[in-house]
Design a protein around this motif. Sequence first.
Motif, PDB file in Angstrom:
ATOM      1  N   PRO A 182       0.784  -0.929   0.023  1.00  0.00           N
ATOM      2  CA  PRO A 182      -0.013  -0.194  -0.419  1.00  0.00           C
ATOM      3  C   PRO A 182       0.573   1.444  -0.047  1.00  0.00           C
ATOM      4  O   PRO A 182       1.798   1.343   0.960  1.00  0.00           O
ATOM      5  N   CYS A 183       0.948   1.978  -0.710  1.00  0.00           N
ATOM      6  CA  CYS A 183       1.033   4.019  -0.739  1.00  0.00           C
ATOM      7  C   CYS A 183       1.581   3.918   0.455  1.00  0.00           C
ATOM      8  O   CYS A 183       0.080   4.904   1.434  1.00  0.00           O
ATOM      9  N   VAL A 184       2.407   4.405   0.971  1.00  0.00           N
ATOM     10  CA  VAL A 184       2.531   5.426   2.527  1.00  0.00           C
ATOM     11  C   VAL A 184       2.100   6.671   2.513  1.00  0.00           C
ATOM     12  O   VAL A 184       1.714   7.167   3.272  1.00  0.00           O
ATOM     13  N   PHE A 185       1.938   7.326   1.654  1.00  0.00           N
ATOM     14  CA  PHE A 185       1.542   8.687   1.421  1.00  0.00           C
ATOM     15  C   PHE A 185       0.437   8.854   1.686  1.00  0.00           C
ATOM     16  O   PHE A 185      -0.176   9.510   1.874  1.00  0.00           O
ATOM     17  N   GLU A 186      -0.756   7.835   1.469  1.00  0.00           N
ATOM     18  CA  GLU A 186      -1.793   7.825   2.287  1.00  0.00           C
ATOM     19  C   GLU A 186      -2.046   8.324   3.885  1.00  0.00           C
ATOM     20  O   GLU A 186      -2.729   8.910   4.225  1.00  0.00           O
ATOM     21  N   TYR A 187      -0.472   7.193   4.515  1.00  0.00           N
ATOM     22  CA  TYR A 187      -0.760   7.072   5.718  1.00  0.00           C
ATOM     23  C   TYR A 187       0.471   8.863   6.480  1.00  0.00           C
ATOM     24  O   TYR A 187      -0.634  10.005   7.516  1.00  0.00           O
ATOM     25  N   ILE A 188       0.624   9.006   4.960  1.00  0.00           N
ATOM     26  CA  ILE A 188       1.318  10.556   5.616  1.00  0.00           C
ATOM     27  C   ILE A 188       0.593  11.779   5.233  1.00  0.00           C
ATOM     28  O   ILE A 188       0.535  12.542   6.026  1.00  0.00           O
ATOM     29  N   TYR A 189      -0.048  11.896   3.676  1.00  0.00           N
ATOM     30  CA  TYR A 189      -0.491  13.137   3.186  1.00  0.00           C
ATOM     31  C   TYR A 189      -2.333  13.387   3.234  1.00  0.00           C
ATOM     32  O   TYR A 189      -3.057  13.529   3.467  1.00  0.00           O
ATOM     33  N   PHE A 190      -2.842  11.610   2.181  1.00  0.00           N
ATOM     34  CA  PHE A 190      -3.371  11.911   1.224  1.00  0.00           C
ATOM     35  C   PHE A 190      -4.727  11.604   1.869  1.00  0.00           C
ATOM     36  O   PHE A 190      -5.551  12.295   1.871  1.00  0.00           O
ATOM     37  N   VAL A 200      13.593   6.516   7.135  1.00  0.00           N
ATOM     38  CA  VAL A 200      12.405   5.400   5.552  1.00  0.00           C
ATOM     39  C   VAL A 200      12.631   4.580   6.945  1.00  0.00           C
ATOM     40  O   VAL A 200      10.875   3.889   7.157  1.00  0.00           O
ATOM     41  N   GLU A 201      12.784   4.055   7.917  1.00  0.00           N
ATOM     42  CA  GLU A 201      12.276   2.828   8.359  1.00  0.00           C
ATOM     43  C   GLU A 201      11.695   3.334   9.410  1.00  0.00           C
ATOM     44  O   GLU A 201      11.171   2.500   9.778  1.00  0.00           O
ATOM     45  N   GLY A 202      11.815   4.495  10.070  1.00  0.00           N
ATOM     46  CA  GLY A 202      11.210   5.204  10.913  1.00  0.00           C
ATOM     47  C   GLY A 202       9.728   4.397  10.255  1.00  0.00           C
ATOM     48  O   GLY A 202       8.820   4.689  11.454  1.00  0.00           O
ATOM     49  N   LEU A 203       9.697   5.343   9.060  1.00  0.00           N
ATOM     50  CA  LEU A 203       8.081   5.587   8.566  1.00  0.00           C
ATOM     51  C   LEU A 203       7.787   4.458   8.769  1.00  0.00           C
ATOM     52  O   LEU A 203       6.401   3.625   9.222  1.00  0.00           O
ATOM     53  N   ARG A 204       8.505   3.196   8.587  1.00  0.00           N
ATOM     54  CA  ARG A 204       7.632   1.970   8.300  1.00  0.00           C
ATOM     55  C   ARG A 204       7.024   1.263   9.547  1.00  0.00           C
ATOM     56  O   ARG A 204       6.268   0.890   9.665  1.00  0.00           O
ATOM     57  N   LYS A 205       8.034   1.593  10.986  1.00  0.00           N
ATOM     58  CA  LYS A 205       7.882   0.866  11.359  1.00  0.00           C
ATOM     59  C   LYS A 205       6.295   2.157  12.408  1.00  0.00           C
ATOM     60  O   LYS A 205       5.619   1.767  13.240  1.00  0.00           O
ATOM     61  N   SER A 206       5.914   3.249  12.004  1.00  0.00           N
ATOM     62  CA  SER A 206       5.036   4.700  12.272  1.00  0.00           C
ATOM     63  C   SER A 206       3.964   3.566  11.625  1.00  0.00           C
ATOM     64  O   SER A 206       2.938   3.536  12.733  1.00  0.00           O
ATOM     65  N   VAL A 207       3.840   3.701  10.868  1.00  0.00           N
ATOM     66  CA  VAL A 207       2.484   2.215  10.468  1.00  0.00           C
ATOM     67  C   VAL A 207       2.604   1.351  10.595  1.00  0.00           C
ATOM     68  O   VAL A 207       1.841   0.930   9.937  1.00  0.00           O
ATOM     69  N   GLY A 208       3.026   1.186  11.385  1.00  0.00           N
ATOM     70  CA  GLY A 208       3.672  -1.337  11.557  1.00  0.00           C
ATOM     71  C   GLY A 208       3.465  -1.569  10.347  1.00  0.00           C
ATOM     72  O   GLY A 208       2.959  -2.935  10.431  1.00  0.00           O
ATOM     73  N   LYS A 209       3.881  -1.585   9.122  1.00  0.00           N
ATOM     74  CA  LYS A 209       3.985  -2.096   8.100  1.00  0.00           C
ATOM     75  C   LYS A 209       5.356  -2.174   7.844  1.00  0.00           C
ATOM     76  O   LYS A 209       6.218  -1.192   6.977  1.00  0.00           O
ATOM     77  N   LYS A 210       6.065  -3.697   6.851  1.00  0.00           N
ATOM     78  CA  LYS A 210       7.571  -3.370   6.600  1.00  0.00           C
ATOM     79  C   LYS A 210       7.441  -3.241   5.035  1.00  0.00           C
ATOM     80  O   LYS A 210       7.596  -2.687   4.334  1.00  0.00           O
ATOM     81  N   ASN A 211       5.698  -4.453   4.837  1.00  0.00           N
ATOM     82  CA  ASN A 211       5.587  -3.649   3.129  1.00  0.00           C
ATOM     83  C   ASN A 211       4.466  -2.823   2.586  1.00  0.00           C
ATOM     84  O   ASN A 211       3.285  -2.833   2.835  1.00  0.00           O
ATOM     85  N   ILE A 212       5.760  -1.723   1.999  1.00  0.00           N
ATOM     86  CA  ILE A 212       4.948  -0.374   1.967  1.00  0.00           C
ATOM     87  C   ILE A 212       4.835  -0.057   0.465  1.00  0.00           C
ATOM     88  O   ILE A 212       6.487  -0.427  -0.072  1.00  0.00           O
ATOM     89  N   CYS A 213       4.989   1.010  -0.590  1.00  0.00           N
ATOM     90  CA  CYS A 213       5.164   1.303  -1.138  1.00  0.00           C
ATOM     91  C   CYS A 213       5.853   2.903  -1.048  1.00  0.00           C
ATOM     92  O   CYS A 213       5.065   3.757  -0.623  1.00  0.00           O
ATOM     93  N   ALA A 214       7.151   2.727  -0.532  1.00  0.00           N
ATOM     94  CA  ALA A 214       7.405   4.263  -0.694  1.00  0.00           C
ATOM     95  C   ALA A 214       9.024   3.962  -1.832  1.00  0.00           C
ATOM     96  O   ALA A 214       9.384   5.202  -1.057  1.00  0.00           O
ATOM     97  N   ALA A 215       7.900   4.074  -2.955  1.00  0.00           N
ATOM     98  CA  ALA A 215       8.983   4.562  -3.877  1.00  0.00           C
ATOM     99  C   ALA A 215       9.483   6.032  -4.084  1.00  0.00           C
ATOM    100  O   ALA A 215      10.695   6.651  -4.865  1.00  0.00           O
ATOM    101  N   CYS A 216       8.873   7.262  -3.623  1.00  0.00           N
ATOM    102  CA  CYS A 216       8.293   8.234  -3.599  1.00  0.00           C
ATOM    103  C   CYS A 216      10.217   8.921  -3.032  1.00  0.00           C
ATOM    104  O   CYS A 216      10.887   9.789  -2.986  1.00  0.00           O
ATOM    105  N   PHE A 217      10.870   7.628  -1.971  1.00  0.00           N
ATOM    106  CA  PHE A 217      11.618   8.419  -0.966  1.00  0.00           C
ATOM    107  C   PHE A 217      13.025   7.674  -1.163  1.00  0.00           C
ATOM    108  O   PHE A 217      13.676   7.611  -1.162  1.00  0.00           O
ATOM    109  N   ASP A 218      12.544   6.193  -1.701  1.00  0.00           N
ATOM    110  CA  ASP A 218      14.006   5.070  -2.190  1.00  0.00           C
ATOM    111  C   ASP A 218      13.441   4.913  -3.675  1.00  0.00           C
ATOM    112  O   ASP A 218      14.836   3.939  -3.975  1.00  0.00           O
ATOM    113  N   GLY A 219      12.775   4.929  -4.125  1.00  0.00           N
ATOM    114  CA  GLY A 219      13.246   4.517  -5.749  1.00  0.00           C
ATOM    115  C   GLY A 219      12.979   3.076  -5.721  1.00  0.00           C
ATOM    116  O   GLY A 219      12.936   2.468  -7.227  1.00  0.00           O
TER     117      GLY A 219
END
Length: 465
Positions: A245-253, A428-447
């Motif tokens: 799932p897109c992590v930017f949903e959790y961050i902003y959208f 990025v690791e802190g972001l993953r821990k915050s949403v409680g998911k290892k598998n997220i789409c964080a491509a806008c951050f890590d490509g």
Amino acid sequence: MYNSVKLKEECGVFGAFSLNTPIHDHIYYGLQALQHRGQESAGIAVLQGTYVNCIKDKGLVTDVFSKENLNNLIGNVGIGHVRYSTTGNNEACNAQPFVANFRDGYMALAHNGNLINAVELRQELENEGRILQTTSDSEIILHLIAKYYKLGLVESLKKTMNMIKGSYALAILMEDKLIGIRDINGIRPLCIGKKDDIYYISSESCALDVIGAELIRDVEPGEIVIIDKEGLRSFKIETKAAKMPCVFEYIYFARPDSVLEGMSVYKARYEMGKRLALESHVDADLVVPVPDSGVPASRGYSYQSCIPIGEGLIKNKYIGRTFICPEQKDREIGVRIKLNVLKELVKDKRIVLIDDSIVRGTTMKRLVAQLKKGGAKEVHVRISSPPVKYSCYFGIDTPTKKELVGATMTVQEICDYIGADSLNFLSVEGLRKSVGKKNICAACFDGVYPMEVPKEGNKYLFEKK
């Protein structure tokens, strides 16, 4: 546009099915709750006997619909859409839902997401003699379903899903049925709700709350949900694709009162703030959020750091998301009109300024300057997401790579550019821990994209110049 300094949302879809209850007003209120996902156009399509009646146009939900035209949409099953264009121009013809009559029946379709093989599929359909009337990739999905409909409803949907690549959350009206489909990676959100005899599908659970419905569950990646007089049935296509799932949903959208994949969006943003404080503590007197995007994270940062929080920036709540400066070149006026400094609170204080992201850096630069002009002794900027370094090709309209400060500058260079005393981003690791998911789409951050994106030479096919 003031809002052009933020990443742009995608779209929102909503659908309702009832055996006995008219649902047009439910869809209207559902779309209002999803308005943050798209402000370019809105539309509702409702089945009336054997005819699909659709009203759609450019503008907000309240601009497109009135009490009078809503009364022309009375029916027991329908879908709705709010749009921000990621593929296709902002033209009235691209407003959704798309409605079509074909040899075997009718169809209405609403789509949130972006197809990365849209160019290839469009060429194939046009070579077959099919006429596409819009520039939207969503119309391609409608044509593919119609093309394979001779295989039966479920098989035509599965065949289409195997053809299209990218992100999609679909609401479809077909055969007196409400259908919800989610892409195989689950990049774009979609959930199921219920109230009395009415079933709903929605991009976010906040729209279910508005109409008093209960969130049942998320639509699973690669799942087809069909709702009709027999109830709810589920079908899945076979895939080895990872759920991302897109992590930017959790961050902003997503709205903070929504629940995505079992996680409260507000709680995720609060946790981002807490982890940001753990990763980048600074001695300061006051935590100040950028309203409204930085509020949940700032509360988490304040709690973890024990630094009090205050409204150092006051938002003019009567300026819409599409506010346009009197002189487009004078964006500083736009920032001051929308956000003003509470000088009595920030004077002689060491400020921690919290926001959810920095895209171009222009607004943050002006906010830092405003706070210092208002008397702040120091301004330390903390961002509750990593630097945005890469473009998104899955439903978010990102600027060109050369406009992304995270892609063109180091953290220290960004800090110098915005005039802050210090700057830190969440890892990025802190972001993953915050949403409680290892598998997220964080491509806008890590490509790291969830699937291979088409390229022409060294450039991605959809990369902006």
